[in-house]
Design a protein around this motif. Structure first.
Motif, short mmCIF file in Angstrom:
data_model
loop_
_atom_site.label_atom_id
_atom_site.label_comp_id
_atom_site.label_asym_id
_atom_site.label_seq_id
_atom_site.Cartn_x
_atom_site.Cartn_y
_atom_site.Cartn_z
N HIS A 165 -7.34 8.84 4.59
CA HIS A 165 -7.45 8.70 6.04
C HIS A 165 -7.68 10.09 6.64
O HIS A 165 -6.79 10.94 6.59
N MET A 209 -4.03 1.38 -2.50
CA MET A 209 -3.97 -0.05 -2.18
C MET A 209 -4.34 -0.87 -3.41
O MET A 209 -5.45 -0.75 -3.93
N GLN A 230 -5.86 -3.90 -5.11
CA GLN A 230 -6.83 -4.89 -4.68
C GLN A 230 -7.09 -5.91 -5.79
O GLN A 230 -7.28 -5.53 -6.95
N THR A 262 0.86 -1.18 0.00
CA THR A 262 0.00 0.00 0.00
C THR A 262 0.90 1.23 0.00
O THR A 262 1.75 1.39 0.90
N ASN A 272 -3.24 10.29 2.24
CA ASN A 272 -3.68 9.39 1.17
C ASN A 272 -2.84 8.12 1.12
O ASN A 272 -1.64 8.15 1.38
N ARG A 273 -3.49 7.03 0.76
CA ARG A 273 -2.82 5.77 0.48
C ARG A 273 -3.46 5.14 -0.76
O ARG A 273 -4.63 5.39 -1.05
N ILE A 296 -7.42 5.51 -0.98
CA ILE A 296 -7.93 5.58 0.40
C ILE A 296 -7.48 6.90 1.02
O ILE A 296 -6.28 7.22 1.01
N LYS A 315 -6.97 1.01 -5.43
CA LYS A 315 -8.01 1.59 -4.60
C LYS A 315 -7.48 2.79 -3.81
O LYS A 315 -6.62 2.63 -2.94
#
Length: 473
Positions: free
Chosen positions: A444, A107, A109, A90, A104-105, A442, A440
């Motif tokens: 936070h 990932m 999937q 990630t 922000n990250r 993400i 994806k």
């Protein structure tokens, strides 16, 4: 070999769909295990793979199978194993100032169940190459090999069945109708390698389920000899690229552009080199057969059409062997003076037939390439950097090899794929992993942040903050 009926396909798809639901994010160790098993199968069945493919072709060079199929697959698996942990991570992604201290990250999937429809010309490489990328990305995989390679398809079905659970990787066999049903499954991604015409049908079938597709197609890939090229070296490399697998290669040079006044000389040098590489043809294990009588007749028709249209047809047959309709081989043919109206210049050749055309300037060569659909590959030979840069900038193709043929396909650190009519999407190395992953995003959110200032009721504070943000974004 039993055919897979539509009901069988649906049942096999459901097995994999449920297996993915139970394990939607396989660990690094699980994915490595799958790649290791695939590599072990490749190494332990090398001889059987060579023999099965040769049986399907009626004579296929063992050395070419080992180089263009087994070596390429083995390299791809080892590359994926070495880099998988890095690909799976990630990743941190930059966060704009106004959204901090949130961060922000990204990932990667797994998508779910991936379908691979592979062709007959490189049946092992073009089935397992996409499959290994999909497995590395954490997916379950269904493979539908070509019905034109029944010996190999049966072997692949047996190989995979001994090392993989049906919920991990499965081979389904059958005819063209089975292929249509396969493309209509509600897969999470469909990977197809084949002709442009069939690729269109596959895309239409997949669209009914909004299944994303990667299409690796073909087209008329040009080779260009610049006036600055070393012709003696270029013709040897071109002959290898054209006659590997008897020209039955999606990225084989489909026609050759040479400077005005040099076609006859280049044809003579090519003929000499081909005779040196293949001093005989009929019983030469290095020279591959045409896969079927129907495909061979199509090539014969292309040659006859060019001859009838006034082109000079040069058969390169060093031992003066006889090739009639009962032969599975076809002697290499050079076509000098082909015109755009001839079938040999309108259709993808996919065989040991090479038209040689003259051009008057770099502008002329570029215009000739750009008059056709965008090709899967382009080959440029020469030392003139200005001309090379112009060709690279002013033509669009899936990939390019400079001063040689084919080798861009073998680069695991670069993507391989088509553009326009030659395909969409790319794979190999990390590009294959990404093709079968959902990247994806993400965000936070921090416990203490200023976004509540944008909540209603709206008023002067909201307007001031929005104007302030617009000045810094």
């Amino acid at each position: 070999m039993l055919l897979s009926r539509p009901t069988d396909l649906a049942a096999q798809f459901e097995i994999q769909r449920h297996a993915f639901a139970r394990e939607p994010y396989p660990s690094h160790d699980v994915r490595i295990s799958r790649l290791d098993r695939l590599l072990a199968l490749t190494e332990s069945h090398e001889s059987a793979i060579v023999k099965a493919i040769s049986a399907d072709f009626g004579g296929r060079s063992a050395h070419e199978t080992r180089l263009a199929e087994i070596f390429v697959v083995r390299a791809g698996i080892r590359h994926a194993r070495s880099h998988l942990k890095h690909w799976m991570r990630t990743r941190k992604v930059k966060t704009d100032l106004q959204f901090r201290p949130g961060y922000n990250r990204l990932m990667p999937q797994p998508l779910g169940v991936v379908g691979v429809v592979s062709p007959w010309n490189y049946p092992f490489q073009l089935a397992i190459g996409p499959a290994l990328a999909a497995l590395a990305a954490g997916n379950r995989v269904l493979v539908k090999p070509s019905e034109l390679t029944p010996h190999f398809s049966a072997l692949l079905h047996e190989m995979i069945g001994t090392a993989f659970d049906p919920g991990e990787l499965r081979v389904v066999t059958g005819d063209a109708e089975t292929g249509k049903a396969f493309a209509g499954l509600p897969l999470d991604h469909l990977f197809f390698t084949g002709s442009t015409s069939v690729g269109r049908q596959v895309a239409i079938a997949a669209a009914a389920n909004l299944t994303p597709v990667t299409l690796e197609l073909g087209g008329k890939s040009p080779a260009i000899f610049d006036a600055s090229c070393d012709v003696a070296r270029a013709v040897r490399r071109l002959a290898f690229g054209k006659l590997l697998n008897a020209g039955q290669t999606c990225i084989a040079p489909d026609y050759l552009l040479v400077p005005a006044g040099t076609a006859d000389s280049v044809a003579a040098q090519l003929s000499a080199v081909i005779a040196e590489l293949y001093p005989s043809l009929a019983n030469n294990p290095d020279y591959t057969s045409i896969v079927s009588a129907r495909h061979r007749q199509r090539l014969v028709d292309l040659i006859q059409d060019a001859r009838a249209g006034g082109a000079r047809v040069i058969e390169v047959n060093p031992a003066n062997e006889r090739f009639d309709d009962t032969s599975s081989k076809l002697a290499p043919v050079l076509v000098v003076g082909a015109t755009d109206s001839m079938c040999v210049m309108r259709e993808e050749i996919f065989g040991p037939v090479l038209p040689i055309l003259e051009y008057h300037s770099v502008d002329d060569a570029i215009a000739r390439v750009n008059r056709s659909d965008r090709p899967l590959a382009l080959y440029w030979f020469g030392r003139n950097l200005a001309n090379r840069h112009r060709v690279l900038r002013e033509t669009v193709s899936g990939g390019v090899t400079i001063n040689d043929c084919l080798w861009h396909l073998a680069q695991e650190n670069q993507p391989f794929g088509g553009v326009g009519s030659s395909g969409m999407g790319a794979y190999h190395g990390e590009w294959g992993f990404n093709a079968f992953s959902k990247q994806k995003p993400i965000f936070h959110q921090a416990r203490w942040n200023g976004t509540s200032l944008f909540h209603p009721p709206y008023g002067a504070t909201f307007n001031w903050l929005l104007r302030a943000l617009e000045t810094i974004s």
